[in-house]
Design a protein around this motif. Structure first.
Motif, PDB file in Angstrom:
ATOM      1  N   HIS A  42       0.889  -1.089  -0.139  1.00 26.34           N
ATOM      2  CA  HIS A  42       0.199  -0.091   0.266  1.00 26.34           C
ATOM      3  C   HIS A  42       0.916   1.353   0.006  1.00 26.34           C
ATOM      4  CE1 HIS A  42      -3.512  -2.385   0.877  1.00 26.34           C
ATOM      5  NE2 HIS A  42      -2.844  -3.226   1.726  1.00 26.34           N
ATOM      6  N   PRO A  43       1.091   1.789  -0.924  1.00 24.03           N
ATOM      7  CA  PRO A  43       1.913   2.953  -1.189  1.00 24.03           C
ATOM      8  C   PRO A  43       1.766   4.142  -0.303  1.00 24.03           C
ATOM      9  CG  PRO A  43       1.353   2.229  -3.536  1.00 24.03           C
ATOM     10  CD  PRO A  43       0.613   1.614  -2.411  1.00 24.03           C
ATOM     11  N   GLY A  44       2.686   4.639   0.411  1.00 27.04           N
ATOM     12  CA  GLY A  44       2.322   5.740   1.330  1.00 27.04           C
ATOM     13  C   GLY A  44       2.057   5.071   2.726  1.00 27.04           C
ATOM     14  N   LYS A  45       1.869   3.882   3.130  1.00 25.27           N
ATOM     15  CA  LYS A  45       1.405   3.538   4.341  1.00 25.27           C
ATOM     16  C   LYS A  45       2.366   3.031   5.261  1.00 25.27           C
ATOM     17  CE  LYS A  45      -2.918   3.425   3.410  1.00 25.27           C
ATOM     18  NZ  LYS A  45      -3.800   4.244   4.369  1.00 25.27           N
ATOM     19  N   GLY A  46       3.781   3.105   5.104  1.00 24.27           N
ATOM     20  CA  GLY A  46       4.878   3.018   5.955  1.00 24.27           C
ATOM     21  C   GLY A  46       5.453   1.480   6.042  1.00 24.27           C
ATOM     22  N   THR A  47       6.567   1.255   6.604  1.00 24.99           N
ATOM     23  CA  THR A  47       7.390   0.015   6.600  1.00 24.99           C
ATOM     24  C   THR A  47       6.311  -1.384   7.272  1.00 24.99           C
ATOM     25  OG1 THR A  47       9.310   1.043   6.353  1.00 24.99           O
ATOM     26  CG2 THR A  47       9.486  -1.143   7.101  1.00 24.99           C
ATOM     27  N   LEU A  48       5.894  -0.887   8.530  1.00 21.35           N
ATOM     28  CA  LEU A  48       5.192  -1.607   9.420  1.00 21.35           C
ATOM     29  C   LEU A  48       3.988  -2.167   8.770  1.00 21.35           C
ATOM     30  CD1 LEU A  48       4.799  -3.302  11.946  1.00 21.35           C
ATOM     31  CD2 LEU A  48       3.771  -1.252  13.039  1.00 21.35           C
ATOM     32  N   VAL A  49       2.952  -1.354   8.298  1.00 20.92           N
ATOM     33  CA  VAL A  49       2.101  -1.707   7.461  1.00 20.92           C
ATOM     34  C   VAL A  49       2.075  -2.410   6.340  1.00 20.92           C
ATOM     35  CG1 VAL A  49      -0.067  -0.740   6.087  1.00 20.92           C
ATOM     36  CG2 VAL A  49       0.617   0.333   8.241  1.00 20.92           C
ATOM     37  N   ASN A  50       3.117  -2.192   5.437  1.00 21.11           N
ATOM     38  CA  ASN A  50       3.655  -2.751   4.381  1.00 21.11           C
ATOM     39  C   ASN A  50       4.216  -4.288   4.559  1.00 21.11           C
ATOM     40  OD1 ASN A  50       2.448  -1.212   2.107  1.00 21.11           O
ATOM     41  ND2 ASN A  50       3.823   0.293   2.527  1.00 21.11           N
ATOM     42  N   THR A  51       4.916  -4.294   5.621  1.00 20.82           N
ATOM     43  CA  THR A  51       5.341  -5.785   6.037  1.00 20.82           C
ATOM     44  C   THR A  51       4.275  -6.551   6.408  1.00 20.82           C
ATOM     45  OG1 THR A  51       7.478  -4.640   6.988  1.00 20.82           O
ATOM     46  CG2 THR A  51       7.011  -6.939   7.819  1.00 20.82           C
ATOM     47  N   VAL A  52       3.529  -6.108   7.012  1.00 19.21           N
ATOM     48  CA  VAL A  52       2.098  -6.899   7.472  1.00 19.21           C
ATOM     49  C   VAL A  52       1.369  -7.373   6.254  1.00 19.21           C
ATOM     50  CG1 VAL A  52      -0.095  -7.011   8.657  1.00 19.21           C
ATOM     51  CG2 VAL A  52       1.922  -5.980   9.723  1.00 19.21           C
ATOM     52  N   SER A  53       1.346  -6.298   5.271  1.00 24.41           N
ATOM     53  CA  SER A  53       0.581  -6.664   4.162  1.00 24.41           C
ATOM     54  C   SER A  53       1.462  -7.664   3.137  1.00 24.41           C
ATOM     55  CB  SER A  53       0.439  -5.351   3.286  1.00 24.41           C
ATOM     56  OG  SER A  53      -0.538  -4.097   4.037  1.00 24.41           O
ATOM     57  N   LEU A  54       2.651  -7.394   3.179  1.00 26.83           N
ATOM     58  CA  LEU A  54       3.276  -8.654   2.437  1.00 26.83           C
ATOM     59  C   LEU A  54       3.095  -9.774   2.961  1.00 26.83           C
ATOM     60  CD1 LEU A  54       5.304  -9.208   0.112  1.00 26.83           C
ATOM     61  CD2 LEU A  54       7.210  -8.546   1.437  1.00 26.83           C
ATOM     62  N   LEU A  55       3.304 -10.218   4.142  1.00 30.06           N
ATOM     63  CA  LEU A  55       3.220 -11.232   4.585  1.00 30.06           C
ATOM     64  C   LEU A  55       1.654 -11.976   4.511  1.00 30.06           C
ATOM     65  CD1 LEU A  55       4.933 -10.861   8.213  1.00 30.06           C
ATOM     66  CD2 LEU A  55       5.760 -12.012   6.126  1.00 30.06           C
ATOM     67  N   THR A  56       0.979 -10.863   4.482  1.00 28.88           N
ATOM     68  CA  THR A  56      -0.612 -11.252   4.384  1.00 28.88           C
ATOM     69  C   THR A  56      -0.807 -11.804   2.880  1.00 28.88           C
ATOM     70  OG1 THR A  56      -1.399  -9.834   6.107  1.00 28.88           O
ATOM     71  CG2 THR A  56      -2.990 -10.635   4.709  1.00 28.88           C
ATOM     72  N   GLY A  57      -0.136 -11.046   1.931  1.00 33.17           N
ATOM     73  CA  GLY A  57      -0.491 -11.134   0.568  1.00 33.17           C
ATOM     74  C   GLY A  57       0.209 -12.610   0.404  1.00 33.17           C
ATOM     75  N   LEU A  58       1.347 -12.867   0.761  1.00 30.08           N
ATOM     76  CA  LEU A  58       1.980 -14.258   0.521  1.00 30.08           C
ATOM     77  C   LEU A  58       1.121 -15.364   1.023  1.00 30.08           C
ATOM     78  CD1 LEU A  58       5.822 -13.368   1.631  1.00 30.08           C
ATOM     79  CD2 LEU A  58       4.874 -13.667  -0.696  1.00 30.08           C
ATOM     80  N   TYR A  59       0.471 -15.070   2.162  1.00 25.21           N
ATOM     81  CA  TYR A  59      -0.446 -16.101   2.931  1.00 25.21           C
ATOM     82  C   TYR A  59      -1.518 -16.307   1.988  1.00 25.21           C
ATOM     83  CZ  TYR A  59      -3.475 -18.414   5.973  1.00 25.21           C
ATOM     84  OH  TYR A  59      -4.515 -19.430   6.577  1.00 25.21           O
ATOM     85  N   ARG A  60      -2.117 -15.167   1.132  1.00 22.78           N
ATOM     86  CA  ARG A  60      -3.245 -15.405   0.298  1.00 22.78           C
ATOM     87  C   ARG A  60      -2.723 -16.013  -0.836  1.00 22.78           C
ATOM     88  NH1 ARG A  60      -4.449  -9.278   1.219  1.00 22.78           N
ATOM     89  NH2 ARG A  60      -5.880  -9.126   2.957  1.00 22.78           N
ATOM     90  N   LEU A  61      -1.731 -15.851  -1.189  1.00 19.74           N
ATOM     91  CA  LEU A  61      -1.144 -16.578  -2.501  1.00 19.74           C
ATOM     92  C   LEU A  61      -0.993 -18.187  -2.196  1.00 19.74           C
ATOM     93  CD1 LEU A  61       0.220 -16.475  -5.239  1.00 19.74           C
ATOM     94  CD2 LEU A  61       2.443 -16.133  -4.208  1.00 19.74           C
ATOM     95  N   TRP A  62      -0.490 -18.569  -1.025  1.00 25.68           N
ATOM     96  CA  TRP A  62      -0.396 -19.847  -0.468  1.00 25.68           C
ATOM     97  C   TRP A  62      -1.585 -20.408  -0.404  1.00 25.68           C
ATOM     98  CZ3 TRP A  62       2.927 -23.621   1.205  1.00 25.68           C
ATOM     99  CH2 TRP A  62       2.504 -24.776   2.040  1.00 25.68           C
ATOM    100  N   ASN A  63      -2.904 -19.692   0.085  1.00 23.46           N
ATOM    101  CA  ASN A  63      -4.025 -20.470  -0.017  1.00 23.46           C
ATOM    102  C   ASN A  63      -4.637 -20.484  -1.354  1.00 23.46           C
ATOM    103  OD1 ASN A  63      -4.548 -20.693   2.818  1.00 23.46           O
ATOM    104  ND2 ASN A  63      -5.158 -18.787   3.212  1.00 23.46           N
ATOM    105  N   LEU A  64      -4.425 -19.694  -2.115  1.00 24.59           N
ATOM    106  CA  LEU A  64      -4.931 -19.754  -3.532  1.00 24.59           C
ATOM    107  C   LEU A  64      -4.142 -20.898  -4.218  1.00 24.59           C
ATOM    108  CD1 LEU A  64      -6.156 -18.252  -6.190  1.00 24.59           C
ATOM    109  CD2 LEU A  64      -4.309 -17.048  -6.426  1.00 24.59           C
ATOM    110  N   ILE A  65      -2.771 -21.246  -4.137  1.00 22.20           N
ATOM    111  CA  ILE A  65      -2.044 -22.178  -4.787  1.00 22.20           C
ATOM    112  C   ILE A  65      -2.740 -23.606  -4.160  1.00 22.20           C
ATOM    113  CG2 ILE A  65      -0.044 -23.343  -5.092  1.00 22.20           C
ATOM    114  CD1 ILE A  65       1.240 -20.404  -5.192  1.00 22.20           C
ATOM    115  N   ARG A  66      -2.874 -23.474  -2.766  1.00 28.87           N
ATOM    116  CA  ARG A  66      -3.226 -25.040  -2.495  1.00 28.87           C
ATOM    117  C   ARG A  66      -4.877 -25.285  -2.939  1.00 28.87           C
ATOM    118  NH1 ARG A  66       0.237 -28.291  -0.589  1.00 28.87           N
ATOM    119  NH2 ARG A  66      -1.110 -29.091   1.073  1.00 28.87           N
ATOM    120  N   ARG A  67      -5.738 -24.214  -2.680  1.00 32.69           N
ATOM    121  CA  ARG A  67      -6.952 -24.295  -3.165  1.00 32.69           C
ATOM    122  C   ARG A  67      -7.184 -24.863  -4.556  1.00 32.69           C
ATOM    123  NH1 ARG A  67      -8.748 -19.519  -1.960  1.00 32.69           N
ATOM    124  NH2 ARG A  67      -9.053 -18.777  -4.041  1.00 32.69           N
ATOM    125  N   GLU A  68      -6.462 -24.161  -5.597  1.00 35.30           N
ATOM    126  CA  GLU A  68      -6.750 -24.324  -6.941  1.00 35.30           C
ATOM    127  C   GLU A  68      -5.830 -25.578  -7.645  1.00 35.30           C
ATOM    128  OE1 GLU A  68      -8.963 -22.816  -8.596  1.00 35.30           O
ATOM    129  OE2 GLU A  68      -9.657 -21.294  -7.086  1.00 35.30           O
TER     130      GLU A  68
END
Length: 384
Positions: A66-92
């Motif tokens: 999320h541009p402009g949201k800062g390092t902490l927010v984007n670190t959490v967002s990245l980890l969440t995004g990777l988890y979403r990717l994992w779930n997508l791959i495992r599901r499909e």
């Protein structure tokens, strides 16, 4: 294996060449009976809904940045995004993942490896500006250690780049980019030129690309005073936006080019400007195999471009356009003048350019080669 399931993973939803290649591939595989999902780590230009409405396959925004949201927010967002990717791959349960940028290679392929995707393909579309050495080494390690089975490069020069980075040559395959057919039928050249502030007797130069250092628009601007001394009726229009816009605007003012050069910003319909142009100019510092170049040539435009990777594989000097050295404004000006003065030469080169793209650089040709590669290695993936 008549049908396979494919995940195409990009970094950002934005207007750009890598995104066009991803979406064109997704459409082709979908139309040929394969299950396709496209995913991006984040939606930079708020395109998700527009793209999803336009395409018949599912497109995911993983929300990893999320541009402009800062390092902490984007670190959490990245980890969440990777988890979403994992779930997508495992599901499909995809058979294949293909990643389209260094970032998506680095982030997506380890997740796909851990999730057990049978075939994992990285791609290399050209040099990355100021890529830290550690990231380059990590990228090479991921490919050579079977986290990615294969690396597809879009040009022979890009293949050489990968070899210089230390990638195992047995893992590299060259598949050149291709484009979907562009039609300029129904486009009124007169009306578009009027809209762009260009007279019928003017020679219109068009450049398409993000306003960033790689694209070297400042060199084109530096060449224009030399061009105007000989041909004062030459006009320049640049489609694209980016971080250097204000710098280029200052350069335009400083060189007295306000009536010659216009920055058009993001253009939703580049085709109409291609139909209205006389010459396409690509003054880049480097490239992979630029989609904007292929599209311009497909509409019958002669090209003036720098002699850089990928470009020199598409354009034969004097046949489809003119190639000049990097950062050489006088040479760029001379090449522009050579075409500006010779309408018959422009037509000849433009026709040759259109034929070359139609014969070689097509989506069908590109995707057939990807499909053959996928089927071959799904039957027997590399193990080393």
């Amino acid at each position: 294996m008549n049908s396979i399931s494919i995940l195409l993973l990009g970094t950002q939803m934005a207007t750009g060449g890598a995104q066009k290649v991803l979406l064109d591939q997704a459409r082709w595989f979908h139309e040929h009976g394969h299950k396709v999902v496209a995913a991006f780590f984040y939606d930079k230009e708020k395109l998700h809904r527009k793209w999803q409405d336009a395409f018949p396959f599912t497109i995911y925004d993983l929300g990893s940045f999320h541009p402009g949201k800062g390092t902490l927010v984007n670190t959490v967002s990245l980890l969440t995004g990777l988890y979403r990717l994992w779930n997508l791959i495992r599901r499909e349960r995809f058979d294949v993942i293909e990643t389209f940028t260094h970032d998506s290679n680095l982030l997506g392929l380890p997740v796909a490896w851990m999730a057990g995707v049978p075939l994992r393909i990285a791609t290399h579309h050209g040099a990355v500006d100021k890529l830290p050495r550690w990231r380059e080494k990590l990228h090479t390690w991921i490919i050579n250690r079977n986290i990615a089975h294969l690396l597809v490069t879009v040009s022979e020069k890009t293949r050489q780049n990968a070899l210089e980075e230390g990638v195992d040559p047995h893992r590299i395959f060259v598949i050149q980019n291709g484009i979907a057919p562009l039609s300029i039928e129904g486009v009124s050249r007169r009306e578009v030129r009027k809209e762009a502030g260009v007279e019928e007797e003017d020679i219109l130069l068009l450049s398409v690309g993000r306003l960033v250092y790689q694209k070297a628009h400042e060199v084109l601007l530096a060449a224009m005073p030399l061009v105007l001394r000989e041909c004062p009726n030459v006009k320049v229009r640049i489609c694209g936006d980016g971080v250097l816009r204000s710098h280029l605007e200052e350069q335009i003012e400083a060189l007295g080019l306000r009536n010659t050069v216009k920055l058009l910003g993001k253009c939703d319909n580049v085709v109409k400007f291609l139909a209205a142009a006389d010459i396409f100019v690509l003054p880049s510092h480097w490239e992979g195999l630029p989609i904007a170049l292929l599209e311009a040539m497909s509409t019958g435009l002669p090209v003036v471009a720098t002699h850089v990777e990928g470009v020199d594989e598409v354009i034969e000097q004097g046949e489809h356009g003119l190639l000049v050295p990097i950062e050489d404004a006088p040479a760029l000006a001379n090449a522009i003048l050579q075409l500006a003065r010779a309408p018959e030469l422009r037509r000849k080169m433009g026709n040759a350019a259109r034929q070359r793209i139609g014969h070689i650089y097509t989506v069908d040709r590109m995707c057939e080669r990807y499909l053959q590669l996928m089927l071959r290695f799904l039957q027997k993936p590399p193990t080393k």
